[in-house]
Design an enzyme around this catalytic site. Sequence first.
Site, PDB file in Angstrom:
ATOM      1  N   HIS A   1      52.147  -4.446   7.955  1.00  0.00           N
ATOM      2  CA  HIS A   1      51.870  -4.594   6.415  1.00  0.00           C
ATOM      3  C   HIS A   1      52.254  -3.288   5.922  1.00  0.00           C
ATOM      4  O   HIS A   1      51.055  -2.726   5.560  1.00  0.00           O
ATOM      5  CB  HIS A   1      51.087  -5.741   6.229  1.00  0.00           C
TER       6      HIS A   1
ATOM      7  N   GLU B   1      37.458 -16.058  18.366  1.00  0.00           N
ATOM      8  CA  GLU B   1      37.726 -15.508  17.043  1.00  0.00           C
ATOM      9  C   GLU B   1      36.833 -14.556  16.999  1.00  0.00           C
ATOM     10  O   GLU B   1      37.294 -12.632  16.604  1.00  0.00           O
ATOM     11  CB  GLU B   1      37.465 -16.235  15.619  1.00  0.00           C
TER      12      GLU B   1
ATOM     13  N   SER C   1      56.143  14.918  -3.217  1.00  0.00           N
ATOM     14  CA  SER C   1      55.730  13.697  -4.651  1.00  0.00           C
ATOM     15  C   SER C   1      56.067  12.443  -4.660  1.00  0.00           C
ATOM     16  O   SER C   1      56.600  12.159  -3.540  1.00  0.00           O
ATOM     17  CB  SER C   1      57.691  14.452  -5.267  1.00  0.00           C
TER      18      SER C   1
ATOM     19  N   ASP D   1      62.475 -19.614  -1.594  1.00  0.00           N
ATOM     20  CA  ASP D   1      63.080 -19.288  -0.491  1.00  0.00           C
ATOM     21  C   ASP D   1      62.348 -17.337  -0.505  1.00  0.00           C
ATOM     22  O   ASP D   1      62.148 -16.708  -0.350  1.00  0.00           O
ATOM     23  CB  ASP D   1      64.065 -19.184   0.271  1.00  0.00           C
TER      24      ASP D   1
END
Lengths: 736, 736
Positions: B675, B413, B615, B652
């Site tokens: 994301h 890590e 906008s 699901d």
Amino acid sequence: MGFLSSRVFKWICWLSVVAAFFLIGFLIGWFARPTQSARSDGPSHAVLQEFLDEMQAENIRQHLRKFTRLPHLAGTEQNLRLAERIRDEWLRYGLDSAEIVHYDVLLSYPNETKPNYISVVDDAGNEVFNSSLSEPVPEGYEDVPNIVPPYSAFSAKGQPEGDMVYVNYGRTEDFFLLQRDMGVNCSGKIVIARYGKIFRGNKVKNAILAGAKGIILFSDPADYCAPGVRPYPDGWNLPGGGAQRGNVLNLNGAGDPLTPGYPAKEYTYRYRTDEGAGLPSIPVHPIGYNDAAVLLRNMGGQIPPNNWKGDLNVSYRIGPGFADGLANRKVRMNIHTINRVTRIYNVIGKIRGAVEPDRYIILGGHRDAWVFGGIDPSTGAAVVHETVRSAGTLVGRGWRPRRTIIFASWDAEEFGLLGSTEWAEEHAKILQERAVAYINADSAIEGMYTLRVDCVPSLHTLVYDVTKKISSPDEDGVSLYDSWHKKDNWTDDRDAPRISKLGSGSDFEAYFIRLGIASGRARYTKNTKTEKYSSYPVYHSVYETFELVERFYDPSFRKLLAVAQVRGALVLRLADSPLLPLDCTEYADALAKYARAIAEAARKHPDELLEYRVSFDALFSAVDNFTAAATSFHERGEHVTSNTVCVRMANDQLMYLERAFVDPLGLPGRPFYRHIIFAPSSHNKYAGESFPGIYDALFDIQNAPRPDKAWEEVKRQISIAAFTVHAAAMTLNPTA
Amino acid sequence: MGFLSSRVFKWICWLSVVAAFFLIGFLIGWFARPTQSARSDGPSHAVLQEFLDEMQAENIRQHLRKFTRLPHLAGTEQNLRLAERIRDEWLRYGLDSAEIVHYDVLLSYPNETKPNYISVVDDAGNEVFNSSLSEPVPEGYEDVPNIVPPYSAFSAKGQPEGDMVYVNYGRTEDFFLLQRDMGVNCSGKIVIARYGKIFRGNKVKNAILAGAKGIILFSDPADYCAPGVRPYPDGWNLPGGGAQRGNVLNLNGAGDPLTPGYPAKEYTYRYRTDEGAGLPSIPVHPIGYNDAAVLLRNMGGQIPPNNWKGDLNVSYRIGPGFADGLANRKVRMNIHTINRVTRIYNVIGKIRGAVEPDRYIILGGHRDAWVFGGIDPSTGAAVVHETVRSAGTLVGRGWRPRRTIIFASWDAEEFGLLGSTEWAEEHAKILQERAVAYINADSAIEGMYTLRVDCVPSLHTLVYDVTKKISSPDEDGVSLYDSWHKKDNWTDDRDAPRISKLGSGSDFEAYFIRLGIASGRARYTKNTKTEKYSSYPVYHSVYETFELVERFYDPSFRKLLAVAQVRGALVLRLADSPLLPLDCTEYADALAKYARAIAEAARKHPDELLEYRVSFDALFSAVDNFTAAATSFHERGEHVTSNTVCVRMANDQLMYLERAFVDPLGLPGRPFYRHIIFAPSSHNKYAGESFPGIYDALFDIQNAPRPDKAWEEVKRQISIAAFTVHAAAMTLNPTA
């Protein structure tokens, strides 16, 4: 016994009887109660048969008749009216819902006040020849308005003028031969290419790469006339005044050029037209062979190889420019085509699944046509219409499939698969999670010989199963499977009818190549061993009429009925079988075959394979791993219990298998072509090959400035393929 | 009545009785039979309590003790031995399986024969000062071998020499101030930046962009010493000889720099090191504040603003170079660090789910440490170990969760989230299909004040639920929820304990930001209102020992127990509740808040918003749509029947909700940050903000060569956000 009075004994007897009946009642009750959604053995033979019997050739004839009376060009009022009619009829036929979904996409039309044409110009600037502005309209259609003249949709505007070069089919290898062996430079020239062999958009791309400033496309009789057949209306050959419309984009799956990757909705950001995806930078125009003969007749320059010669009575000299004496004459293209953001309309109909409404089987085909769409797409649309009618009738009788069936009438397929791609983009996330299969329904016929099926390997077994249950339109009392098998055996590979890989160029692209949804298509086709013309002769001309089909292609409409039954039966079995009828062992066999083929292709470079240490072992090992996983899945599948969660788990694995072949990073430079096994290759040489990334890398070696870099890319692509196959194997393991 | 004899009447009575009993039996049988896998009400309170009670503070103490005796640097023999021990113990604790999975990734180590250091060089070339080669080793650890000296992993090699410039924290705004307001050019200079505020890799990136040829990182007492606390071992502050190790990559989620996007297995293609992802092009080195004081003491140049001054007794002059009289002296960096492909080892343990083995809940944290890993990561690893022991004990007693639980001990890590990212890459396809949630288990403590939770909005409700069932380590007889609520209320927004967004920089990154799996983390933290130092003072130094935790941070180990219980309870509830405890209405509230925040931020440019017609309406409308879908889902959820397929369908939808926020195209130029709501912004100014694409586009306006283009990008990003939120709303509809 003394103390047991007969009365007590009687009571005991009676109680025993009562208890016994209670017990029997209990046991019957216990076992009579169905366990929820337990596995049964698929849609009963009776339901499938009822569904197939409900479809009628005569109905397909009538649907085709009504769909082909007027032109239905995408973006026109007439095509919206047809969408509304289809929606209304689908609702009447019994679908749970049918609605119109619109997108605002870039389309392309001729300028109504300035026609497109090609001229020959003399040295005084006079146009001594002009190509025709339209095709002679077939009898009976003389008064039909809104027939769009032949044009190349999305052509750049412009009036380039210069010497012409004949480039055969405009393939990469044709330009290589011209430039390398014949020393002809296309830079600054107008090239003329014959239609056929590859997608017209690729001809345009190749011309641009070669530096051309315009490209003329023509239909050569060698490619658009079958021997012994007369031109329409006396036969089904292309007349000399007919020309092939078509878009000339290089979208690589992007959909609407101005909104690549996202649905063209009100809220969507649009690129400027000059930033759009896949738009050609030069003028393009299609002509018929009468006009082509005039342009080619006086060409100068070298005599080409024999396989560059078509069937016109000209020399097919390459140019540049006309022969001595006429060398001052130039060719001028006059192209005024306008790109315009235009609203298009899909019709989406649904039958909600009874048990798993969140699993989708999609039957989709396009509705828009260049003119009447006699074959393309209306034979497909008529077949979908009859399928909807039959399924709706069953719903009316109380039946409902296990899974949801979605029927789609796509718009603007002819402009780059736009309607289907935008809907796929809008619904990408739920399709990725929920779509089991996509069955494509473009033209249902392109020849009169036998069935043609292109599909993913996991559908092979189902295709064979259902064609055994359908009657052949060619021979009475014989199954479609048998007549197909007799006419087109898979020769070397296996004793079964041939099934081909899915290519690209129709509405399944976004579903299959971008999203990884198992897909297939079926149609009637010609005898490819003997009939060498491209597609069918009148393809994309005004001569694609209802009468073309009724008189020549399928007078009984039994071929179209058979295609309807194949497409419909695939949909019904996929929608209604408790365990999905997808066969992963067929995928394993196919992958093994493809891996051997690509390794074989690479062996043409034995020295480099050694020098750059290129090995296919990792790919073979991944395929072995996949084969073991598929075999093991198959064995487990035979013991799937009635436990509903177990069935759903197994089905999820089957459904997601196809998804596993998608690489989210896409192929190099083509982010929407993501299927590592079946995306189309960038090079027509390898059209139809699997593992496009590896083939493309091998192809690029020829032109790479540094061979070591190019071989590194080959190795990288082999590694991506091996990884993808390993990952796909994992999806067949429930607890990987 | 005449013909009805009493005997017949009697028989009729008897038959009625028998029939009645049969019917009763039948009905009882019918209703008594359980429908398969029917819904029960989640893991019983008893199971959860048993699981929580099984965990013991004393065990965590012992796990921490054994994990921190030796250094466990990634890629070393010692860290492999620890992996084997963990695997063996997990199996002994009762997991169904535990195995070691390896990858071959690029790591980076100091050259053992040529140490890294910084010198001051006089004009004769003599090194008049050299920075320390190592940290003074704490008492009791003097004989421990293999303590790696402080270094910046993946630093470029080199010995740049030149004038030094002090750049404060090395943030974008610091370089802007230097270059624009103070007129200091960093090009060709060696810059020195203090640690803190942003990730060290970003400081390096900013230095490279500013043209620096080397960068020195130091820990200033202002950022690494709490007031009134003594340096370790007498307190928990950083001693002057301590320095912070760490990698200086800019991976943006790529994982192993040589195999971005693919797992670093034997079959994987590796880029050459000079093509690797995220590697810095200049030398980097970290020093402690004793050495920094020497370097900074004689700096010349301008006096900086007050907020650039740390707590050293120096002027913090900016340079370039030393003050008059010493201006001939230069700073030289001597960096010989070596990048090397090295094998790393994850441990993966599993408890197979009883009902849905193909649904995964992952509890993962890293095992590798810079040295002893007293806090980072071993408090996390000890907590996972105790969680495994408790879950394994329950399995031994016959319990089994509904879904599969995966426990992971990640490697490397510290070198860029490599172990977790490679495993995510190898399993990306099945994780995308099957992973319900990822709970991260890095350091379990960074302060002594209260709980800190960062998670996706859909986990808020579950976090509150479980913390109400756990005892506070701070106050007897009070729930963790209550003590946390008292200490860190969500103030303006709501009356509940504060929960923050997930950022980046730990192993959840690939799972959450690339794959879109709902994720969360929990740890004990400091009082952020009063404690202003960065992370915790001895972070990544040799002073992170077992004794640091035992003496100062958590002598009773009750804080670590509470963290273990929070992480464990989240996993258990997610693994065992029939209906997933994910709350989509919380997501709706969060999205509405984020949309308001970004619209507010944009309002700083009112004129441009008008001029370029920017906008946020489309985004607000998408959020409204999502809110309606979430409310409707929530209402339906209350009526989910015992039908197992219905439960699985609803689950699901909940599982795939997070996936819907992933854009397969990624953020601009960062294909692995996908994301749309929670990927980290490229600019530290917006770290922690949602909608990173929009924030980044707004930020870039400041430096864009053409404002119209920049505003177009803002509009494009708003459109992508609106599309993504619409698509997410669709996933909450079962038959969208």
